[in-house]
Each structure stands twice: as C-alpha cells, then as structure tokens.
Design a protein around this motif. Structure first.
Motif, short mmCIF file in Angstrom:
data_model
loop_
_atom_site.label_atom_id
_atom_site.label_comp_id
_atom_site.label_asym_id
_atom_site.label_seq_id
_atom_site.Cartn_x
_atom_site.Cartn_y
_atom_site.Cartn_z
N CYS A 133 0.83 -1.19 0.00
CA CYS A 133 0.00 0.00 0.00
C CYS A 133 0.88 1.26 0.00
CB CYS A 133 -0.97 -0.04 1.17
SG CYS A 133 -2.38 1.09 0.97
N LEU A 134 0.87 2.04 1.07
CA LEU A 134 1.68 3.26 1.10
C LEU A 134 3.13 2.96 0.78
CD1 LEU A 134 1.65 6.38 1.93
CD2 LEU A 134 2.65 5.56 4.07
N THR A 135 3.65 1.82 1.25
CA THR A 135 5.05 1.48 1.03
C THR A 135 5.24 0.55 -0.17
OG1 THR A 135 5.04 -0.48 2.48
CG2 THR A 135 5.45 1.66 3.52
N GLY A 136 4.17 0.30 -0.94
CA GLY A 136 4.29 -0.60 -2.08
C GLY A 136 5.37 -0.15 -3.05
N GLY A 137 5.37 1.15 -3.36
CA GLY A 137 6.38 1.68 -4.27
C GLY A 137 7.77 1.73 -3.66
N PHE A 138 7.86 1.67 -2.32
CA PHE A 138 9.17 1.65 -1.68
C PHE A 138 9.97 0.44 -2.15
CE2 PHE A 138 8.12 4.14 2.50
CZ PHE A 138 7.48 5.11 1.77
N ALA A 139 9.26 -0.67 -2.42
CA ALA A 139 9.95 -1.89 -2.85
C ALA A 139 10.66 -1.64 -4.18
CB ALA A 139 8.96 -3.04 -2.99
N LEU A 140 10.01 -0.91 -5.08
CA LEU A 140 10.63 -0.61 -6.38
C LEU A 140 11.83 0.31 -6.19
CD1 LEU A 140 10.34 -1.08 -9.44
CD2 LEU A 140 9.01 1.04 -9.54
N ALA A 141 11.69 1.34 -5.34
CA ALA A 141 12.80 2.25 -5.09
C ALA A 141 13.96 1.54 -4.40
CB ALA A 141 12.32 3.44 -4.25
N THR A 142 13.64 0.58 -3.53
CA THR A 142 14.69 -0.17 -2.83
C THR A 142 15.47 -1.05 -3.80
OG1 THR A 142 13.37 -0.16 -0.81
CG2 THR A 142 15.16 -1.74 -0.89
N ALA A 143 14.83 -1.46 -4.90
CA ALA A 143 15.49 -2.31 -5.90
C ALA A 143 16.59 -1.57 -6.65
CB ALA A 143 14.46 -2.86 -6.88
N LEU A 144 16.75 -0.28 -6.43
CA LEU A 144 17.91 0.43 -6.97
C LEU A 144 19.19 -0.07 -6.33
CD1 LEU A 144 16.34 3.99 -7.11
CD2 LEU A 144 17.13 2.67 -9.09
N GLU A 145 19.07 -0.70 -5.17
CA GLU A 145 20.21 -1.37 -4.54
C GLU A 145 20.48 -2.67 -5.31
OE1 GLU A 145 22.97 -3.39 -2.67
OE2 GLU A 145 22.60 -1.26 -2.27
N ALA A 157 0.55 2.69 -3.48
CA ALA A 157 -0.34 3.85 -3.42
C ALA A 157 0.37 5.19 -3.60
CB ALA A 157 -1.08 3.85 -2.09
N LEU A 158 1.68 5.18 -3.65
CA LEU A 158 2.42 6.42 -3.91
C LEU A 158 3.08 6.34 -5.27
CD1 LEU A 158 4.25 7.29 -0.55
CD2 LEU A 158 2.17 8.28 -1.49
N PRO A 159 3.13 7.50 -5.95
CA PRO A 159 2.64 8.83 -5.59
C PRO A 159 1.12 8.87 -5.46
CG PRO A 159 4.20 8.95 -7.41
CD PRO A 159 3.83 7.51 -7.23
N LEU A 160 0.62 9.91 -4.79
CA LEU A 160 -0.82 10.05 -4.66
C LEU A 160 -1.48 10.04 -6.04
CD1 LEU A 160 -1.08 12.81 -1.89
CD2 LEU A 160 -1.39 10.33 -1.64
N PRO A 161 -2.56 9.28 -6.22
CA PRO A 161 -3.16 9.11 -7.55
C PRO A 161 -4.00 10.31 -7.99
CG PRO A 161 -4.42 7.90 -5.93
CD PRO A 161 -3.24 8.48 -5.19
N LEU A 162 -3.35 11.43 -8.15
CA LEU A 162 -4.02 12.66 -8.57
C LEU A 162 -3.39 13.16 -9.87
CD1 LEU A 162 -4.05 14.47 -5.10
CD2 LEU A 162 -5.92 13.16 -6.13
N GLY A 163 -4.19 13.39 -10.89
CA GLY A 163 -3.66 13.89 -12.16
C GLY A 163 -2.59 12.97 -12.72
N ASP A 198 -9.48 -0.55 -6.92
CA ASP A 198 -8.73 0.20 -5.91
C ASP A 198 -8.36 1.58 -6.44
OD1 ASP A 198 -7.12 1.16 -3.93
OD2 ASP A 198 -5.67 -0.49 -3.99
N ARG A 199 -9.00 2.62 -5.91
CA ARG A 199 -8.71 3.97 -6.37
C ARG A 199 -7.33 4.45 -5.93
NH1 ARG A 199 -14.47 7.11 -5.11
NH2 ARG A 199 -15.78 5.80 -6.46
N ILE A 222 -6.81 -8.57 -8.95
CA ILE A 222 -7.95 -9.29 -8.40
C ILE A 222 -9.22 -8.48 -8.61
CG2 ILE A 222 -8.94 -10.26 -6.29
CD1 ILE A 222 -6.08 -10.65 -5.28
N ASP A 223 -10.21 -9.11 -9.19
CA ASP A 223 -11.47 -8.44 -9.50
C ASP A 223 -12.18 -8.03 -8.21
OD1 ASP A 223 -13.87 -7.53 -10.42
OD2 ASP A 223 -14.51 -9.44 -11.32
N SER A 224 -12.29 -6.72 -7.98
CA SER A 224 -12.98 -6.23 -6.78
C SER A 224 -14.15 -5.33 -7.17
CB SER A 224 -12.00 -5.46 -5.88
OG SER A 224 -11.47 -4.33 -6.55
N SER A 225 -14.75 -5.61 -8.32
CA SER A 225 -15.88 -4.80 -8.78
C SER A 225 -17.05 -4.95 -7.82
CB SER A 225 -16.29 -5.23 -10.19
OG SER A 225 -16.55 -6.61 -10.24
N PRO A 226 -17.93 -3.93 -7.74
CA PRO A 226 -19.06 -3.96 -6.80
C PRO A 226 -19.91 -5.21 -6.97
CG PRO A 226 -18.82 -1.78 -7.76
CD PRO A 226 -17.87 -2.67 -8.50
N GLY A 227 -20.25 -5.83 -5.86
CA GLY A 227 -21.09 -7.01 -5.89
C GLY A 227 -20.34 -8.31 -6.08
#
Length: 295
Positions: A133-145, A157-163, A198-199, A222-227
């Motif tokens: 989640c919040l740290t999901g992208g940290f794994a990709l950044a850590t792979a620079l090692e 979830a980062l960066p914030l999903p805006l624009g 997942d927004r 994973i399909d999480s559509s309403p219903g």
C-alpha cells in the motif's frame, strides 16, 4: 538489544542506523533474506503473520518498523496518527514521489541483509523486498540497490493518484532507466498486485510498469468490482479456502524468493477465478548474486 513486543515473540530486535535515520528492525528465520515493509498504520499483527509464513517457507525476514508502534493492532486512531506522522516527517516528505530518506535507509538495510547472509564474503544470495500500500512503491525504489533481485509491490499507493500521479512511479527517469537495464538483463524481477477497483492504486500505474519493464514485470489483478464476492473482503474472509486473495498469496511469496534471482518463463496456465495475470507465474533458477561494484 531489547525484548521485542509480545506480538513479535521469536524475532530478534535491533536498531539500524543510516544517514541520520534510525529504526527498529525485527529479524527471524534463516535462508535468503526478505525485507518486508509494513503498511499504514505500522508493524501490526497482520504484517507479522505474513512474516511468520515467510519464515516457515525458508526465508530470513527483516521487519523494519518505520512508523507507528511495533506489534500494535491496526485501529482507525492508529491509522490517523501514522498518516499524520508520514505527512510531516522529513524522512517521508513529498508524497508525489518515493521518499528518498526512507528508501535510502531501506536500500542500506537490504545491503546489510545481503552481508548478513554471507554475500560480503562470497557471492551470496540476493535479497527480496515486499512493500504494501503506502510502502508498495518503496519496494521498487529499494530495488535500486543492486543486491535486491526481486521486488514485490502490493497495491502501491504512492505517488498520490491525482492527475499525472495516477501513472507515476515516483522515481526519476534515470532511476527507472537503471531498473529497466536490470530487468532486461534478468538481474531483477518485479511483481505487482492490485485490486481492480482500488482507487488508491490506479490501473494507469500498472500500465506504466508494463511499458517500462515489459517482461521484467508481472501483474496480478484481483477483481474487486461492486457485488463481486471475491472483492475486497474482511480479514476473516482471507482465510477461506479458494478466496482469490488467498490464492494470490503463493505468487506474492514466491516473487520475493531472492536466491532464485533469475525467473524462467513457463507455459501460461489458466488464471484462477477472480485473478487476472498478465504473465505466467514465475519459476526460478538458483543463481548467485554478483558482488556490487565499489561506489
């Protein structure tokens, strides 16, 4: 070294320092190293339970406690406090990209985990990293090692999903280029998991991952559509046999198998109900990691 919280019984607690930042780290198990990065609000029992499953599967797990209270339950109040801490902290500043303070510390921890496994003395096994989640992208950044051979991003979830942030990975172009070179050389594999509805982790982000890393990236959606009964369930439903999140778990764990290093393609197989795979599951061939060059 102090006595760890009750929820972390069996883990050895230590403090890891790098570049002015200091955090608790809880370690257990033996075998290839996996750095498991907790989500909001902190190192709660659900994350610890995943760590124990990884230990049972033959990994040495490193659990850093980046924020929140290690071992405490995930409550609404704890989530509010953790979000406030992250928003104002110098280490996590800038929710429009992967924070260099936190990810730099995590890269140093991955290097230490590699050295603990004998990598510094001989070309030892590489390291896997899992972010959530919040740290999901940290794994990709850590792979620079360069000692990191596998990165698992769960609902990044980062960066914030805006624009433009919806498609952004939160890394500089040169950093993405470096990771792309490693995936092209079969020196790194990246696994991403998300819910379709997942927004916080929009589909544009996974499209960017596919465009940038091609065969070096595998996605499980994973399909999480309403219903849909296989959508985002409560904690109890995760234990139900056949539930898609449960069925996705083996790939989540296998994706972090760092001693395997170079995944080998296998014939595609039919996806499990409720789970969409863009590529076939990873199979792996044991390799040794090359010692990183100086500097």
């Amino acid at each position: 070294m102090t006595q760890p919280p009750t929820a972390l019984a069996g883990f050895v607690e230590s403090t890891f320092n790098h570049d002015g930042y200091s955090h608790q780290v809880f370690t257990a198990g033996s075998g290839p190293a996996v750095v498991l990065i907790h989500e909001i609000p902190g190192l709660h029992p659900g994350v610890i339970d995943l760590a124990r499953r990884l230990v049972q599967r033959g990994f040495r797990v490193y659990l850093p406690s980046l924020f929140g209270t290690a071992g405490a339950e995930a409550t609404p109040g704890a989530m509010v406090r953790a979000i406030g801490r992250v928003c104002v902290s110098r280490e996590f500043r800038g929710l429009t990209r992967q924070p260099p303070g936190a990810t730099g510390w995590l890269r140093a921890l991955a290097r230490q985990a590699w050295a603990d496994g004998g990598g510094a003395a001989a070309d030892g096994p590489g390291v896997g990293v899992i972010g959530m989640c919040l740290t999901g992208g940290f794994a990709l950044a850590t792979a620079l090692e360069p000692t990191v051979l596998a990165a698992v991003m769960s609902q990044p979830a980062l960066p914030l999903p805006l624009g433009a942030g919806r498609a952004s990975l939160g890394l500089e172009p040169r950093e993405i280029g470096s990771l792309r070179e490693r995936t092209a050389a079969d020196d790194l594999r990246i696994l991403g998991l998300r819910f379709t509805n997942d927004r916080g982790c929009p589909p544009e982000r996974f499209s960017t991952l596919r465009q940038q890393f091609r065969d070096g990236f595998e996605s499980i959606e994973i399909d999480s559509s309403p219903g849909n009964a296989a959508g985002i369930p409560g904690v109890g439903a995760l234990r139900a046999h056949g539930q898609p999140r449960r069925r996705a778990r083996p790939s989540h764990q296998a994706g972090a198998r760092p001693h395997a290093g170079v995944p080998r393609r296998t014939p595609a197989r039919a996806p499990t109900a409720g789970v969409s795979r863009v590529r076939s599951p990873w199979r792996v061939t044991p390799v040794r990691h090359r010692r990183p060059s100086a500097g």
